[in-house]
Scaffold this motif. Structure first.
Motif, PDB file in Angstrom:
ATOM      1  N   ASN A  18       0.859  -1.182   0.000  1.00 15.48           N
ATOM      2  CA  ASN A  18       0.000   0.000   0.000  1.00 15.48           C
ATOM      3  C   ASN A  18       0.895   1.231   0.000  1.00 15.48           C
ATOM      4  O   ASN A  18       1.669   1.429   0.941  1.00 15.48           O
ATOM      5  CB  ASN A  18      -0.912   0.022   1.228  1.00 15.48           C
ATOM      6  N   HIS A  70      -5.977   2.491  -4.672  1.00 16.50           N
ATOM      7  CA  HIS A  70      -6.131   2.579  -3.217  1.00 16.50           C
ATOM      8  C   HIS A  70      -6.845   3.874  -2.826  1.00 16.50           C
ATOM      9  O   HIS A  70      -6.654   4.407  -1.737  1.00 16.50           O
ATOM     10  CB  HIS A  70      -4.761   2.506  -2.548  1.00 16.50           C
ATOM     11  N   HIS A  74      -7.424   8.940   1.411  1.00 18.74           N
ATOM     12  CA  HIS A  74      -7.379   7.721   2.234  1.00 18.74           C
ATOM     13  C   HIS A  74      -8.515   7.778   3.247  1.00 18.74           C
ATOM     14  O   HIS A  74      -8.288   7.745   4.465  1.00 18.74           O
ATOM     15  CB  HIS A  74      -6.014   7.623   2.930  1.00 18.74           C
ATOM     16  N   ARG A 108      -8.282  -1.801  -3.461  1.00 16.69           N
ATOM     17  CA  ARG A 108      -8.201  -2.101  -2.036  1.00 16.69           C
ATOM     18  C   ARG A 108      -8.694  -0.890  -1.258  1.00 16.69           C
ATOM     19  O   ARG A 108      -8.133   0.207  -1.380  1.00 16.69           O
ATOM     20  CB  ARG A 108      -6.776  -2.449  -1.616  1.00 16.69           C
TER      21      ARG A 108
END
Length: 206
Positions: A18, A70, A74, A108
């Motif tokens: 990641n 990703h 976040h 993800r």
């Protein structure tokens, strides 16, 4: 939802990273080792990492690794509206496609946080979701467990990779004797020991 968390027991190990930010040029070091060992992995990237490291992104693609989504930021996706979830996934998707001509297909969720709605939206956008079955919170250097507590988190694993072995005990690495002891205590099916630091010399010397 085409979501995957635990791979089939086929003897393979699936390695992913990641990537949210670059620290001390470590991604370059990782890529060098992967190239030396002829290993391909998945890099789940966010928008900041992609925008800040164009040379690394191009190298990841050129060397045959998988570049994966990703999210743009976040966030905790289950707390967002449908429109914002779509925006989080597609902003970085479109940037990578437009900039590198590369279409990401694996997804993800940040921190592994998901809901059925998040998985359904990702699938509707053409993504397969790959989460992790185990993650160690090594980024939080102010809140690390004691050695035995950390060991307990590994109980039950069948395959083990220990890297960066040293000749002597080190504050952030372990030596070969310690690595063997860990593998034996865990009673794993297979264990791989690698010496990324190259401090131990050639295999014949060990």
């Amino acid at each position: 939802f085409d979501a995957h968390f635990i791979a089939p027991d086929d003897g393979n190990i699936y390695i992913s990273f990641n990537c949210g930010y670059e620290y001390n040029n470590l991604t370059t070091v990782v890529l060098d080792v992967l190239k030396e060992k002829d290993v391909k992995v998945v890099f789940f990237v966010n928008y900041y990492f992609v925008k800040s490291n164009p040379a690394l992104i191009q190298r990841i693609i050129d060397e045959g690794h998988i570049l994966a989504n990703h999210c743009t930021n976040h966030p905790d996706l289950p707390k967002l509206s449908i429109d914002n979830i779509v925006k989080e996934i597609m902003t970085i998707h479109n940037y990578v496609l437009d900039t590198y001509g590369y279409e990401m297909k694996l997804f993800r969720p940040p921190s592994g946080y998901y809901s059925e709605q998040v998985l359904a939206i990702a699938q509707s956008l053409g993504y397969r979701t790959y989460n992790f079955s185990f993650s160690y919170v090594d980024w939080n250097t102010d809140d690390q467990p004691e050695r035995e507590e950390a060991f307990q988190k590994l109980i039950g694993v069948e395959y083990l990779i220990i890297e960066a072995l040293r000749k002597r005990e080190h504050y952030s690495h372990i030596n070969l004797t310690q690595a063997i002891d860990i593998a034996q205590r865990l009673n794993v099916k297979k264990a791989w020991f690698t010496h990324v630091s190259h401090e131990m010399g050639k295999a014949a010397d060990v």
